[in-house]
Design a protein around this motif. Structure first.
Motif, PDB file in Angstrom:
ATOM      1  N   VAL A 108       2.611  -0.875  -6.157  1.00 35.49           N
ATOM      2  CA  VAL A 108       2.036  -0.094  -5.059  1.00 35.49           C
ATOM      3  C   VAL A 108       0.598   0.269  -5.410  1.00 35.49           C
ATOM      4  O   VAL A 108       0.309   0.781  -6.486  1.00 35.49           O
ATOM      5  N   LEU A 109      -0.292  -0.059  -4.480  1.00 36.94           N
ATOM      6  CA  LEU A 109      -1.701   0.311  -4.620  1.00 36.94           C
ATOM      7  C   LEU A 109      -1.860   1.662  -3.937  1.00 36.94           C
ATOM      8  O   LEU A 109      -1.890   1.741  -2.708  1.00 36.94           O
ATOM      9  N   ASN A 110      -1.868   2.709  -4.756  1.00 36.00           N
ATOM     10  CA  ASN A 110      -1.910   4.057  -4.181  1.00 36.00           C
ATOM     11  C   ASN A 110      -3.352   4.542  -4.113  1.00 36.00           C
ATOM     12  O   ASN A 110      -3.916   5.026  -5.087  1.00 36.00           O
ATOM     13  N   ASN A 111      -3.927   4.403  -2.912  1.00 34.43           N
ATOM     14  CA  ASN A 111      -5.296   4.906  -2.699  1.00 34.43           C
ATOM     15  C   ASN A 111      -5.257   6.165  -1.833  1.00 34.43           C
ATOM     16  O   ASN A 111      -6.223   6.506  -1.167  1.00 34.43           O
ATOM     17  N   ASP A 112      -4.083   6.798  -1.797  1.00 36.33           N
ATOM     18  CA  ASP A 112      -3.934   8.089  -1.122  1.00 36.33           C
ATOM     19  C   ASP A 112      -4.333   8.019   0.357  1.00 36.33           C
ATOM     20  O   ASP A 112      -5.080   8.843   0.852  1.00 36.33           O
ATOM     21  N   GLY A 113      -3.784   7.014   1.040  1.00 31.40           N
ATOM     22  CA  GLY A 113      -4.038   6.914   2.478  1.00 31.40           C
ATOM     23  C   GLY A 113      -4.284   5.493   2.921  1.00 31.40           C
ATOM     24  O   GLY A 113      -3.984   4.543   2.197  1.00 31.40           O
ATOM     25  N   GLY A 114      -4.820   5.359   4.112  1.00 33.73           N
ATOM     26  CA  GLY A 114      -5.048   4.032   4.692  1.00 33.73           C
ATOM     27  C   GLY A 114      -6.452   3.537   4.376  1.00 33.73           C
ATOM     28  O   GLY A 114      -7.421   3.902   5.048  1.00 33.73           O
ATOM     29  N   ALA A 115      -6.545   2.686   3.360  1.00 31.78           N
ATOM     30  CA  ALA A 115      -7.869   2.222   2.913  1.00 31.78           C
ATOM     31  C   ALA A 115      -8.527   1.313   3.937  1.00 31.78           C
ATOM     32  O   ALA A 115      -9.745   1.230   4.025  1.00 31.78           O
ATOM     33  N   ILE A 116      -7.728   0.644   4.739  1.00 29.72           N
ATOM     34  CA  ILE A 116      -8.288  -0.348   5.660  1.00 29.72           C
ATOM     35  C   ILE A 116      -9.242   0.305   6.662  1.00 29.72           C
ATOM     36  O   ILE A 116     -10.216  -0.298   7.098  1.00 29.72           O
ATOM     37  N   GLY A 171       0.832  -1.209   0.000  1.00 25.11           N
ATOM     38  CA  GLY A 171       0.000   0.000   0.000  1.00 25.11           C
ATOM     39  C   GLY A 171       0.861   1.252   0.000  1.00 25.11           C
ATOM     40  O   GLY A 171       2.067   1.202   0.265  1.00 25.11           O
ATOM     41  N   ASP A 172       0.219   2.372  -0.268  1.00 27.23           N
ATOM     42  CA  ASP A 172       0.972   3.630  -0.370  1.00 27.23           C
ATOM     43  C   ASP A 172       1.574   4.064   0.971  1.00 27.23           C
ATOM     44  O   ASP A 172       2.720   4.528   1.027  1.00 27.23           O
ATOM     45  N   LEU A 173       0.826   3.906   2.070  1.00 34.29           N
ATOM     46  CA  LEU A 173       1.396   4.349   3.355  1.00 34.29           C
ATOM     47  C   LEU A 173       2.551   3.437   3.770  1.00 34.29           C
ATOM     48  O   LEU A 173       3.577   3.905   4.295  1.00 34.29           O
ATOM     49  N   ALA A 174       2.399   2.142   3.538  1.00 28.82           N
ATOM     50  CA  ALA A 174       3.498   1.227   3.882  1.00 28.82           C
ATOM     51  C   ALA A 174       4.727   1.561   3.047  1.00 28.82           C
ATOM     52  O   ALA A 174       5.861   1.529   3.552  1.00 28.82           O
TER      53      ALA A 174
END
Ligand SMILES: Cc1ncc(C[n+]2csc(CCOP(=O)(O)OP(=O)(O)O)c2C)c(N)n1
Ligand SMILES: [Mg+2]
Length: 583
Positions: free
Chosen positions: A488-496, A465-468
Motif C-alpha cells: 500500500v502506497l500510503n500518501n494520506d489521501g488521493g494523490a491523483i 493506494g491508501d484510499l482504495a
C-alpha cells in the motif's frame, strides 16, 4: 401444490441450479450469509464439485467473482440473500459489463405475494442491475407443478449469455417461499431422468465462434498497405496470447507497438517493435511533434495513458482502426475510422499473414520509437540507483523488477496503475497483470485480487493506494491463508487529485480532494492477521518485498509517501525524461 411441496421444490431447484452451473464450468461460488438464499446454500454445501468463497460483505464477494473470472476467463457465481445485499453487487457488475468479464449473479428474493407489501428485507430486485447485465430472468418460486427442466434450460441460457461475446454479467433472480428446506427423511423430488443419468449440462450450447471475415481483412490490408508510419496500440487484453498476437501483427506490419500496462506484454517482454515507455515519451512535446502517426491499429480495451489518448486525438491518424471482441464504441476522441468486432487472436493472425508481404514501413520510424524508449529506461535505471528514499514511481518500478515469475499482479486504479504503466521496467518477470479499468473504480480492489488469486492459483502482489485500501478494508478478511503481498502506497489521501487543475484551489482542495485521514495500516494488518512491514529505504523495501513473496501467509507492506513531494517528483521526472529524449 400442497404446502409440503414447497421445501422439496426449493431444494430440487436449488440443487439443479448449483449442479447445472458446475456442469457448465461455473464451479466457483462467492457467497455471503443470509436467510433467503438458504436453499442455494444447502445445495452448494452438498455439491462435491462446487468450491466456495465465503465472506460477510456482498460487495466484496461480487468483486471476488469478478477477479476470479479475470484470472480464468470463466464466470464465477455470486449468491446473495434478498434486499440491499443485492444492491451491493452493482459496482462489480458494472465493471464486469464494461470490461466484458463473465459473471453469474444469483439473487434470492421473496415470492410475489410478499413483493411491495412492506415485507421485511424486500426490495425491487428483478431489474436492479439495469442494462449492466447481458441477460436477466426472474424465475418463479419453486413449484412441484412446474417441469424442473425449465430450471436447467434457464441456467444453461444464463451461462451461455454470460460467456458468449460480448461476455458479461447475467442475473437470475430466484424467489423462495418458506419453509426453505425439507425435514430429514422427506422424500426428495426427482430431477429430469435424462439429466440425472448424465454428467453433462441439459442443453449444450454450441460454441460457435464467428470466423474472421476475410473480405474485411483484405479491406484492412488495402488501407494499411500505403502506411509508412503506423502504430499498433495494445490496450487491455485478458491473456498473454492475445498480447503476443498483437505483437506479431506489429512485427509483420513493421510498426512500433505501444503496450498498455494491461496488455500482458508490458512487463518482461522483449521485441524490436516494443515501446514500453511510450507514455513517458509522449510527455515530450518535441517527441510528440516528430512522431505523429499516419495510421493507428488499436487492439483490445482502452489504454490507461491519458497522454496517448490526447496524442492520438491530436494527430488525426487515418485510418484509425480498433479491433475488439465486443460491439461497443471505443473512441473517446471521436477519431476511429474503422471498428472491427472480431476474435482478437484470429484477426491479428489473419492480418499479420497478409500484411507481412506488403511491409512498406519505414524502419527508421520504429527504431526512433524504440531507441527513445530505451533512453527512458536507462534514465529510470540511473534515477533508481541514485534514489535514497522510496517514492511511488520507484516502488512501481521495483515491483516490476522484483516480482517472482510465479506471481500475478493486481494493481489499483488511481496512481498505482498509472505509475506501473509509465515506470515499470521490462527486465523483470512477465506476470499476468489485472486492473479494474472498465469503470476505473477504486472500490473492490482487494476483493478483486482475492478472486484473481483463487482463480489463477498463483501467489499475488497487490499494489494499491491508501484510499482504495480503506475503501475495501474488510476484504482483507478474505486474504487469510492466501499467499498475497499487499503493497500500500500510503500518501494520506488521493494523490491523483494533486495533478489536476483543482489542486490550485488551496482553500478547499485539501479537505475535499486530498482527503487526508491520518491512519496507518498497522492495526488493520493486525486485525486481519496479516504480517506487517513498513520499509523506509530502497534496500529495506526490496528485502521485505522479497521475504514477503517467499511466504505462504499474507503480508501488508506499507510505504509512506508525501503527496506534495510525489507530484513534484512526477513533474521533475517527466521534465528530465523529456530532456533526455529530446536531447
Ligand atoms: C468508487 C470510486 N470512488 C471514487 C473514485 C474517484 N477517485 C479516483 S482516484 C481517487 C483517489 C484514490 O486515492 P488512493 O487510492 O489513495 O490513490 P492515490 O490517488 O493516492 O494514488 C478517487 C477517490 C473512484 N474512481 N471510484
Ligand atoms: Mg493515496
Amino acid at each position: 401444490m400442497t404446502p409440503g411441496d414447497t421445501p422439496r421444490a426449493n431444494l430440487l431447484w436449488a440443487t439443479l441450479i448449483v449442479e447445472e452451473l458446475a456442469r457448465s464450468g461455473v464451479d466457483f461460488f462467492c457467497v455471503a450469509p443470509g436467510s433467503r438464499s438458504t436453499p442455494l446454500i444447502a445445495a452448494l454445501a452438498a455439491n462435491e464439485r462446487a468450491r466456495s468463497l465465503v465472506h460477510f460483505d456482498e460487495r466484496g464477494t461480487a468483486f471476488a467473482a469478478l477477479g476470479y473470472a479475470r484470472a480464468t476467463g470463466r464466470p464465477a457465481a455470486w449468491i446473495t440473500t434478498s434486499g440491499t445485499a443485492v444492491a451491493n453487487g452493482l459496482p462489480a457488475a458494472i465493471e464486469a459489463a464494461i470490461d466484458g468479464v463473465p459473471m453469474i449473479l444469483l439473487t434470492a428474493d421473496r415470492p410475489p405475494e410478499l413483493r411491495q407489501t412492506g415485507a421485511n428485507q424486500t426490495i425491487d430486485q428483478p431489474d436492479i442491475f439495469g442494462d449492466y447485465v447481458r441477460w436477466r430472468f426472474d424465475l418463479p418460486a419453486p413449484d412441484a407443478a412446474i417441469d424442473p427442466a425449465m430450471v436447467l434450460t434457464t441456467v444453461d441460457q444464463a451461462v451461455y449469455r454470460a460467456r458468449r461475446a460480448p461476455s458479461g454479467p447475467v442475473h437470475l433472480n430466484l424467489m423462495f417461499r418458506e419453509p426453505f428446506l425439507p425435514e430429514d427423511g422427506d422424500e426428495p423430488l426427482a430431477a429430469p431422468v435424462r439429466w440425472r443419468e448424465s454428467d453433462e449440462p441439459y442443453t449444450r450450447y454450441a460454441a460457435t465462434r464467428p470466423a474472421v471475415d476475410l473480405d474485411e481483412v483484405e479491406r484492412l490490408r488495402e488501407e494499411l498497405r500505403p502506411v509508412k508510419k503506423g502504430l499498433v496500440v495494445a490496450g487491455r487484453l485478458p491473456s498473454r496470447k492475445q498480447g503476443e498476437a498483437a505483437l506479431r501483427l506489429a512485427e509483420s506490419l513493421g510498426w512500433p507497438l505501444l503496450p498498455d500496462v494491461g496488455s500482458q506484454i508490458r512487463l518482461g517482454t522483449h521485441a524490436d517493435s516494443l515501446v514500453p515507455h511510450y507514455d513517458a515519451l509522449l510527455a515530450s512535446e518535441r517527441f510528440e511533434e516528430a512522431h505523429a502517426p499516419e495510421a493507428v491499429l488499436h487492439v483490445g480495451g482502452r489504454a490507461v495513458s491519458r497522454r496517448l489518448e490526447q496524442f492520438l486525438a491530436g494527430s488525426h491518424p487515418d485510418p484509425y482502426v480498433v479491433v475488439r471482441e465486443n460491439p461497443f464504441r471505443l473512441d473517446p476522441g471521436h477519431r476511429v475510422t474503422h471498428s472491427v468486432e472480431a476474435d482478437v487472436l484470429e484477426l491479428c493472425a489473419a492480418l499479420a499473414k497478409v500484411a507481412g508481404g506488403d511491409a512498406r514501413a519505414d524502419s527508421s520510424w520504429t527504431e526512433s520509437w524504440r531507441k527513445a524508449s530505451e533512453r527512458v529506461d536507462g534514465y529510470l535505471d540511473r534515477a533508481s540507483a541514485e534514489a535514497k528514499e522510496l517514492n511511488e514511481p520507484l516502488v512501481a518500478r521495483l515491483i516490476s523488477q522484483q516480482i517472482p515469475e510465479e506471481h500475478a499482479l493486481v494493481v489499483a486504479s488511481s496512481m498505482p496503475v498509472r505509475d506501473l504503466d509509465t515506470y515499470a521496467a521490462t527486465d523483470g518477470a512477465c506476470v499476468p497483470v489485472a486492473a479494474n479499468r472498465g469503470a476505473s473504480g477504486i472500490d473492490g480492489t482487494v476483493a478483486t485480487a482475492v478472486g484473481f488469486a483463487r482463480g489463477s492459483g498463483r501467489p499475488l502482489t497487490l499494489l494499491i493506494g491508501d484510499l482504495a485500501l480503506l475503501h475495501d478494508l474488510n476484504s482483507l478478511a478474505m486474504l487469510r491463508g492466501l499467499p498475497v503481498v499487499v503493497v500500500v502506497l500510503n500518501n494520506d489521501g488521493g494523490a491523483i487529485f494533486s495533478f489536476l487543475p483543482i489542486a490550485r484551489h488551496k482553500t478547499f482542495f485539501e479537505p475535499y480532494f486530498g482527503t487526508p485521514h491520518g491512519v496507518s495500516f498497522e492495526h488493520a494488518a493486525a486485525m486481519f492477521d496479516l504480517e506487517y512491514e513498513n520499509p523506509r529505504t530502497v534496500p529495506e523495501f526490496v528485502e521485505t518485498y522479497r521475504a514477503a513473496c517467499a511466504q505462504d501467509a499474507p503480508t501488508l507492506i506499507e510505504v509512506r509517501t508525501d503527496r506534495e513531494e510525489n507530484v513534484a517528483l512526477h513533474r521533475r521526472l517527466l521534465e528530465e525524461l523529456s530532456a533526455e529524449v529530446s536531447g
